[in-house]
Design an enzyme around this catalytic site. Structure first.
Site, PDB file in Angstrom:
ATOM      1  N   LYS A 187      43.609 -10.699  60.255  1.00  0.00           N
ATOM      2  CA  LYS A 187      43.859  -9.891  58.956  1.00  0.00           C
ATOM      3  C   LYS A 187      43.013  -9.401  58.710  1.00  0.00           C
ATOM      4  O   LYS A 187      41.593  -9.640  58.376  1.00  0.00           O
ATOM      5  CB  LYS A 187      44.423 -11.036  58.074  1.00  0.00           C
ATOM      6  CG  LYS A 187      44.961 -10.211  56.930  1.00  0.00           C
ATOM      7  CD  LYS A 187      45.616 -11.409  55.805  1.00  0.00           C
ATOM      8  CE  LYS A 187      46.046 -10.798  54.429  1.00  0.00           C
ATOM      9  NZ  LYS A 187      46.357 -11.629  53.488  1.00  0.00           N
ATOM     10  N   SER A 206      51.220 -10.891  52.067  1.00  0.00           N
ATOM     11  CA  SER A 206      50.368  -9.804  52.581  1.00  0.00           C
ATOM     12  C   SER A 206      50.124  -9.829  53.898  1.00  0.00           C
ATOM     13  O   SER A 206      49.738  -8.519  54.364  1.00  0.00           O
ATOM     14  CB  SER A 206      49.349  -9.663  51.640  1.00  0.00           C
ATOM     15  OG  SER A 206      48.552 -10.774  51.631  1.00  0.00           O
ATOM     16  N   SER A 227      51.005 -15.615  51.070  1.00  0.00           N
ATOM     17  CA  SER A 227      50.814 -14.724  52.023  1.00  0.00           C
ATOM     18  C   SER A 227      50.750 -14.995  53.518  1.00  0.00           C
ATOM     19  O   SER A 227      50.690 -14.195  54.391  1.00  0.00           O
ATOM     20  CB  SER A 227      49.723 -13.646  51.805  1.00  0.00           C
ATOM     21  OG  SER A 227      49.863 -12.875  50.662  1.00  0.00           O
TER      22      SER A 227
HETATM   23  N1  GLN Z   1      52.662 -12.028  47.142  1.00  0.00           N
HETATM   24  C1  GLN Z   1      51.555 -12.590  46.176  1.00  0.00           C
HETATM   25  C2  GLN Z   1      50.759 -11.527  45.546  1.00  0.00           C
HETATM   26  O1  GLN Z   1      51.034 -10.360  45.689  1.00  0.00           O
HETATM   27  C3  GLN Z   1      50.660 -13.520  47.364  1.00  0.00           C
HETATM   28  C4  GLN Z   1      49.787 -12.599  48.075  1.00  0.00           C
HETATM   29  C5  GLN Z   1      48.877 -13.620  48.824  1.00  0.00           C
HETATM   30  O2  GLN Z   1      49.289 -14.736  49.003  1.00  0.00           O
HETATM   31  N2  GLN Z   1      47.731 -12.821  49.174  1.00  0.00           N
HETATM   32  O3  GLN Z   1      49.622 -11.990  44.834  1.00  0.00           O
END
Ligand code: GLN
Length: 486
Positions: free
Chosen positions: A76, A151, A175
């Site tokens: 990532k 994400s 995420s």
């Molecule tokens: N969707 C959550 C956020 O926007 C989690 C994102 C993540 O785990 N990086 O913060």
């Protein structure tokens, strides 16, 4: 499309070379990633060179002790790899090439893994669909009109599409688990402090953890066993023995003695009925395999969402202060030093990132700190205690990963709150620091994968893997593959 363990076996037996394996991955990416957009950066030449090197090493004694020798992996784009661009899905880091490699990536390299490139992400990992990437969204391999989740949507899609047998992601509020669920793959969020964050561009430092995607629990366990562990470069990694997960290859292990708790707060109105049915059926299957199932309660679950969005944004506002056009990435010129800061940050950060910096700065400001950030920390403790109390009664907690299957791209475009609600079942694990494992347990009527989540005690990833592995030995959901029409 080989799984990681299949690839390992064929490589070890000399039935394929790493060059052949990597070439096949690159061909598939060339054919299909135009439609999916899982990768932000692909290092095809570098990967082939690494593959030749791996094929040479295989004939040496050193090669015998490298568990991932010759296996292609994607990373990532919030983890640094020396010499590869690292954008975090943001224009503010366009062209930035870090001079160092994240510890978790270094460990994969030392184990012989081949790094194919960097995968798409919501900007600075803020989002649940990859639509917040400044470089355009990733598409779900099961249905190109849908989001892969986020994400870490690029990594999840790369595994689901058969581009790589495994990929690293990060999980601050879901995420890894939510995109794993949307893309029908297995995804682990380890215990907070289990793996190094050195070289991970920080979002919410008390929540961030590096996770992994693969086609099965057994595959994910191999990669996790390599990259976890204490790191002198990250003081929040814990001084516990490294996890080295060894799963039984025979489908004989009983789940006898494992107690599964089903939290009633996770089966609520708003959960797609097919998701609830598939998760309940999977729990029933685990009961048939010997597990003892009972209902439990995590009473503070409903506060997880506001608490998370206060803490994560507060930490993000501090962490992202370093991006000012001076030290990293592009600079927008201005009259004064402050002008440069304002213009660079104003132009180069996307809407969601700016929204969160403002929310977080507000939550931390004098006069509001106690009411928002301070209060959120107290409720976070209550959420953590919920888990402590439940883990006195059961060994794991089983629930859906997300309330729905993959939603159409654009569905939440003008409604950030609806997007935040996607994480309702994954945020608590980050607030409590406990591990979570997501894996496929069925499909909805539209043919989209449904994911189930197991959460466990701190540092007890082993029990999550054991359960999911036994379930996968007895079922075939994880073997289903999408047909990608581009
Ligand atoms: N969707 C959550 C956020 O926007 C989690 C994102 C993540 O785990 N990086 O913060």
């Amino acid at each position: 499309m080989l799984s990681l363990t299949q690839a390992q076996t064929l490589l070890q037996r000399g039935e394929i070379s790493s060059r052949e394996l990597v070439s096949a991955c690159l061909e598939r990416i060339a054919a299909l990633d135009g439609a999916i957009h899982a990768f932000l950066y692909l290092d095809a030449d570098g990967a082939l060179k690494q593959a030749d090197e791996a094929d040479r090493k295989r004939k040496t004694v050193a090669g015998e002790h490298m568990p991932l020798l010759g296996v292609p992996i994607a990373i990532k784009d919030v983890l640094t790899v020396e010499g590869m661009p690292c954008t975090c899905g943001s224009k503010i880091l366009e062209g930035y090439i870090p001079p160092f490699t994240a510890t978790v990536v270094k460990k994969l390299q030392d184990a012989g893994a081949i790094l194919l490139g960097k995968t798409n992400t919501d900007e600075f990992a803020m989002g649940s669909s990859t639509e917040n990437s400044a470089y355009g969204p990733t598409r779900n391999p099961w249905d190109l009109s849908r989001a892969p989740g986020g994400s870490s949507g690029g990594s999840a899609a790369a595994v689901a599409a058969g581009f790589v047998p495994a990929a690293l992601g990060t999980d601050t509020g879901g995420s890894v688990r939510q995109p794993a669920s949307f893309c029908g793959v297995t995804g682990l969020k380890p215990t907070y402090g289990r793996a190094s964050r050195y070289g991970l561009v920080a979002y919410g430092s008390s929540l961030d953890v590096v996770g992994v995607f693969a086609h099965s629990a057994a595959d994910a366990a191999v990669v996790f066993s390599v990259y976890n562990g204490r790191d002198p470069l990250d003081a929040t990694t814990q001084d516990v023995p490294d996890a080295n997960i060894v799963l039984e290859t025979e489908a004989s292990a009983s789940l006898e003695g494992i107690r599964i708790g089903v939290p009633k707060e996770y089966f609520i109105a708003g959960v797609q009925s097919e998701v609830e049915e598939a998760v309940r059926a999977a729990i029933q299957k685990m009961a048939e395999l010997g597990a003892d199932v009972r209902e439990v309660s995590l009473p503070h679950t409903e506060y997880a969402l506001p608490v998370y969005y206060l803490i994560a944004t507060a930490e993000a506002s501090a962490n992202l202060a370093r991006f000012d056009g001076v030290r990293y990435g592009p600079r927008v010129s201005g009259e004064t030093m402050w002008d440069v800061f304002y213009k660079t940050r104003g132009e180069k950060f996307g809407d969601e990132v700016r929204r969160r910096i403002m929310l977080g700065t507000y939550a931390l400001s004098a006069g509001y700190y106690d009411a928002f950030y301070g209060q959120a920390q107290k409720v976070r403790t209550l959420i953590r205690r919920d888990f402590e109390q439940v883990f006195e009664q059961v060994d794991v907690v089983a629930c859906p990963v997300a309330p729905t299957t993959a939603f159409p791209l654009g569905a939440h475009r003008n409604d950030p709150l609806a997007m935040y609600l996607e994480d309702i079942f994954t945020l608590p694990a980050n607030l409590a620091g406990v591990p979570g494992l997501a894996f496929p347990v069925g499909f909805d009527a539209a043919g989209l994968p449904i994911g189930m989540q197991l959460m466990g005690r701190h540092f007890d990833e082993a029990t999550l893997f054991r359960l999911a592995h036994r379930y996968q030995q007895a079922t075939e959901w994880h073997l289903a593959k999408p047909t990608i029409d581009n």
